[in-house]
Scaffold this motif. Structure first.
Motif, PDB file in Angstrom:
ATOM      1  N   ALA A 109       0.829  -1.205   0.000  1.00 19.16           N
ATOM      2  CA  ALA A 109       0.000   0.000   0.000  1.00 19.16           C
ATOM      3  C   ALA A 109       0.865   1.257   0.000  1.00 19.16           C
ATOM      4  N   ILE A 110       1.909   1.243   0.797  1.00 22.74           N
ATOM      5  CA  ILE A 110       2.808   2.399   0.846  1.00 22.74           C
ATOM      6  C   ILE A 110       3.467   2.641  -0.504  1.00 22.74           C
ATOM      7  N   ASP A 111       3.816   1.575  -1.170  1.00 25.72           N
ATOM      8  CA  ASP A 111       4.467   1.698  -2.479  1.00 25.72           C
ATOM      9  C   ASP A 111       3.557   2.341  -3.517  1.00 25.72           C
ATOM     10  N   GLN A 112       2.255   2.322  -3.286  1.00 31.03           N
ATOM     11  CA  GLN A 112       1.311   2.915  -4.238  1.00 31.03           C
ATOM     12  C   GLN A 112       1.094   4.409  -4.009  1.00 31.03           C
ATOM     13  N   ALA A 113       1.594   4.937  -2.911  1.00 31.08           N
ATOM     14  CA  ALA A 113       1.360   6.340  -2.569  1.00 31.08           C
ATOM     15  C   ALA A 113       2.103   7.277  -3.512  1.00 31.08           C
ATOM     16  N   GLN A 114       1.545   8.456  -3.705  1.00 35.26           N
ATOM     17  CA  GLN A 114       2.163   9.466  -4.562  1.00 35.26           C
ATOM     18  C   GLN A 114       3.241  10.253  -3.836  1.00 35.26           C
ATOM     19  N   HIS A 115       3.158  10.326  -2.523  1.00 35.07           N
ATOM     20  CA  HIS A 115       4.065  11.166  -1.747  1.00 35.07           C
ATOM     21  C   HIS A 115       4.950  10.317  -0.837  1.00 35.07           C
ATOM     22  N   ASP A 116       6.142  10.829  -0.527  1.00 39.78           N
ATOM     23  CA  ASP A 116       7.062  10.090   0.330  1.00 39.78           C
ATOM     24  C   ASP A 116       6.610  10.075   1.786  1.00 39.78           C
ATOM     25  N   TRP A 117       5.968  11.148   2.229  1.00 38.29           N
ATOM     26  CA  TRP A 117       5.466  11.157   3.606  1.00 38.29           C
ATOM     27  C   TRP A 117       4.140  10.408   3.647  1.00 38.29           C
ATOM     28  N   VAL A 118       4.067   9.388   4.497  1.00 38.45           N
ATOM     29  CA  VAL A 118       2.873   8.553   4.586  1.00 38.45           C
ATOM     30  C   VAL A 118       2.395   8.458   6.030  1.00 38.45           C
ATOM     31  N   LEU A 119       1.085   8.384   6.167  1.00 39.46           N
ATOM     32  CA  LEU A 119       0.435   8.171   7.456  1.00 39.46           C
ATOM     33  C   LEU A 119      -0.337   6.871   7.351  1.00 39.46           C
ATOM     34  N   CYS A 120       0.037   5.886   8.147  1.00 36.85           N
ATOM     35  CA  CYS A 120      -0.581   4.558   8.079  1.00 36.85           C
ATOM     36  C   CYS A 120      -1.611   4.402   9.188  1.00 36.85           C
ATOM     37  N   VAL A 121      -2.844   4.104   8.808  1.00 39.24           N
ATOM     38  CA  VAL A 121      -3.900   3.877   9.793  1.00 39.24           C
ATOM     39  C   VAL A 121      -4.639   2.598   9.435  1.00 39.24           C
ATOM     40  N   ASP A 122      -5.333   2.040  10.405  1.00 42.32           N
ATOM     41  CA  ASP A 122      -6.190   0.892  10.167  1.00 42.32           C
ATOM     42  C   ASP A 122      -7.621   1.366   9.959  1.00 42.32           C
ATOM     43  N   SER A 123      -8.449   0.481   9.452  1.00 36.08           N
ATOM     44  CA  SER A 123      -9.811   0.861   9.089  1.00 36.08           C
ATOM     45  C   SER A 123     -10.723   1.092  10.280  1.00 36.08           C
ATOM     46  N   ASP A 124     -10.248   0.806  11.493  1.00 35.97           N
ATOM     47  CA  ASP A 124     -11.040   1.070  12.693  1.00 35.97           C
ATOM     48  C   ASP A 124     -10.356   2.102  13.589  1.00 35.97           C
ATOM     49  N   GLU A 125      -9.517   2.947  12.983  1.00 37.27           N
ATOM     50  CA  GLU A 125      -8.804   3.986  13.724  1.00 37.27           C
ATOM     51  C   GLU A 125      -9.192   5.366  13.214  1.00 37.27           C
ATOM     52  N   ILE A 126      -9.177   6.344  14.118  1.00 35.93           N
ATOM     53  CA  ILE A 126      -9.569   7.708  13.787  1.00 35.93           C
ATOM     54  C   ILE A 126      -8.469   8.660  14.268  1.00 35.93           C
ATOM     55  N   VAL A 127      -8.038   9.558  13.388  1.00 38.31           N
ATOM     56  CA  VAL A 127      -7.057  10.576  13.763  1.00 38.31           C
ATOM     57  C   VAL A 127      -7.788  11.664  14.541  1.00 38.31           C
ATOM     58  N   SER A 128      -7.445  11.834  15.800  1.00 37.59           N
ATOM     59  CA  SER A 128      -8.089  12.859  16.620  1.00 37.59           C
ATOM     60  C   SER A 128      -7.684  14.247  16.138  1.00 37.59           C
ATOM     61  N   ASP A 129      -8.476  15.254  16.516  1.00 31.06           N
ATOM     62  CA  ASP A 129      -8.155  16.630  16.126  1.00 31.06           C
ATOM     63  C   ASP A 129      -6.786  17.045  16.659  1.00 31.06           C
ATOM     64  N   ALA A 130      -6.476  16.628  17.889  1.00 28.16           N
ATOM     65  CA  ALA A 130      -5.182  16.989  18.477  1.00 28.16           C
ATOM     66  C   ALA A 130      -4.033  16.369  17.699  1.00 28.16           C
ATOM     67  N   LEU A 131      -4.181  15.124  17.283  1.00 27.14           N
ATOM     68  CA  LEU A 131      -3.133  14.473  16.511  1.00 27.14           C
ATOM     69  C   LEU A 131      -3.010  15.107  15.132  1.00 27.14           C
ATOM     70  N   ARG A 132      -4.126  15.441  14.509  1.00 24.81           N
ATOM     71  CA  ARG A 132      -4.072  16.102  13.202  1.00 24.81           C
ATOM     72  C   ARG A 132      -3.291  17.411  13.295  1.00 24.81           C
ATOM     73  N   ARG A 133      -3.558  18.195  14.325  1.00 24.00           N
ATOM     74  CA  ARG A 133      -2.834  19.459  14.478  1.00 24.00           C
ATOM     75  C   ARG A 133      -1.336  19.222  14.664  1.00 24.00           C
ATOM     76  N   SER A 134      -0.991  18.201  15.433  1.00 23.51           N
ATOM     77  CA  SER A 134       0.422  17.882  15.646  1.00 23.51           C
ATOM     78  C   SER A 134       1.095  17.476  14.338  1.00 23.51           C
ATOM     79  N   ILE A 135       0.416  16.665  13.537  1.00 23.04           N
ATOM     80  CA  ILE A 135       0.978  16.208  12.270  1.00 23.04           C
ATOM     81  C   ILE A 135       1.197  17.384  11.327  1.00 23.04           C
ATOM     82  N   GLU A 136       0.178  18.218  11.187  1.00 22.32           N
ATOM     83  CA  GLU A 136       0.292  19.346  10.261  1.00 22.32           C
ATOM     84  C   GLU A 136       1.366  20.331  10.696  1.00 22.32           C
ATOM     85  N   SER A 137       1.458  20.564  11.991  1.00 25.87           N
ATOM     86  CA  SER A 137       2.486  21.475  12.504  1.00 25.87           C
ATOM     87  C   SER A 137       3.887  20.912  12.268  1.00 25.87           C
TER      88      SER A 137
END
Length: 252
Positions: free
Chosen positions: A71-99
């Motif tokens: 799956a990672i090999d199919q990505a267009q970008h070198d930076w990848v975020l791997c999640v499972d289908s029953d996981e949710i990125v919290s707002d706090a984590l999203r802000r940390s990632i973007e920052s």
């Protein structure tokens, strides 16, 4: 003007997970792309993912580690975020990632994963912080080839982000046990392939050590009855994988 951050691909593998996928994908809309590698869903998973903007690729099952690396090999970008289908990125984590991606100090990052079980987020014991290495530059890390209990391999220093990845475990005990049964079978087969020996000591003491470490020493008891049920199932898993390995060795 805020600094432009590194482009990010969210990557996940799926199989018949339409019941949980919407919340997962909706938490990933801040990513430049979402790549879903599906291994043959029949419950509308593919169609749901496509309707929510994901790029869906069908690939026969390879095992957890190899499938995630594909799956990672199919990505267009070198930076990848791997999640499972029953996981949710919290707002706090999203802000940390973007920052952090505005000026990355590391090439690989881990962050806490908070497991929800029987209607309660487990904040102690085995359930937390459950640090997970899921955000990385794919030129500096990759998934292992393990068919179960896969992990990200890297030689780089690992940074740590704030904010939780919310893991919504199966809340129905029957389905949760069915999933754990599959995992312990895969773990037993992996040990057999590696030539791991199972002793009476491992079979008998592993569940007890797990209970003492996570329930007593790391405060699993603070998570109430859900915490107790969770660790008892985990202890049985420790026993089951060794018992299944013993059974297979005996048959051989």
């Amino acid at each position: 003007m805020a600094a432009a951050r590194q482009a990010l691909s969210a990557v996940l593998i799926t199989l018949n997970c339409a019941h949980s996928l919407r919340a997962t994908l909706e938490s990933l809309t801040f990513c430049e792309e979402i790549v879903v590698v599906d291994s043959g869903s029949t419950d509308g998973t593919r169609e749901l993912a496509e309707s929510l903007g994901a790029r869906v690729i069908t690939e026969a099952w390879r095992g957890f580690g190899p499938q995630k690396q594909f799956a990672i090999d199919q990505a267009q970008h070198d930076w990848v975020l791997c999640v499972d289908s029953d996981e949710i990125v919290s707002d706090a984590l999203r802000r940390s990632i973007e920052s952090e991606l505005a000026a990355p100090a590391y090439k690989v990052y881990e962050f806490p994963r908070c497991n929800r079980f029987l209607g309660r987020y487990l904040r102690h014991g085995e359930g937390y912080p459950d640090l997970s290495l899921r955000l990385f530059n794919r030129q500096h890390a990759r998934w292992s080839d393990d068919v179960v209990h896969e992990k990200v391999i890297t030689l780089d220093v690992v940074g740590r982000l704030k904010g939780d990845l919310l893991h919504h475990s199966e809340e129905n005990i029957e389905s949760y046990l069915a999933k754990q049964n599959r995992y312990t079978t895969l773990a037993a087969e992996a040990m057999l392939a590696e030539g791991t020996e199972v002793s009476f000591t491992k079979l008998f003491l592993s569940p007890g050590f797990r209970f003492i470490k996570f329930y007593l020493l790391r405060g699993g008891w603070l998570d109430g009855l859900p915490g107790l049920i969770h660790i008892l199932i985990g202890c049985f898993n420790s026993f089951a994988k060794y018992a299944k390995h013993f059974e297979r060795v005996g048959r051989g």
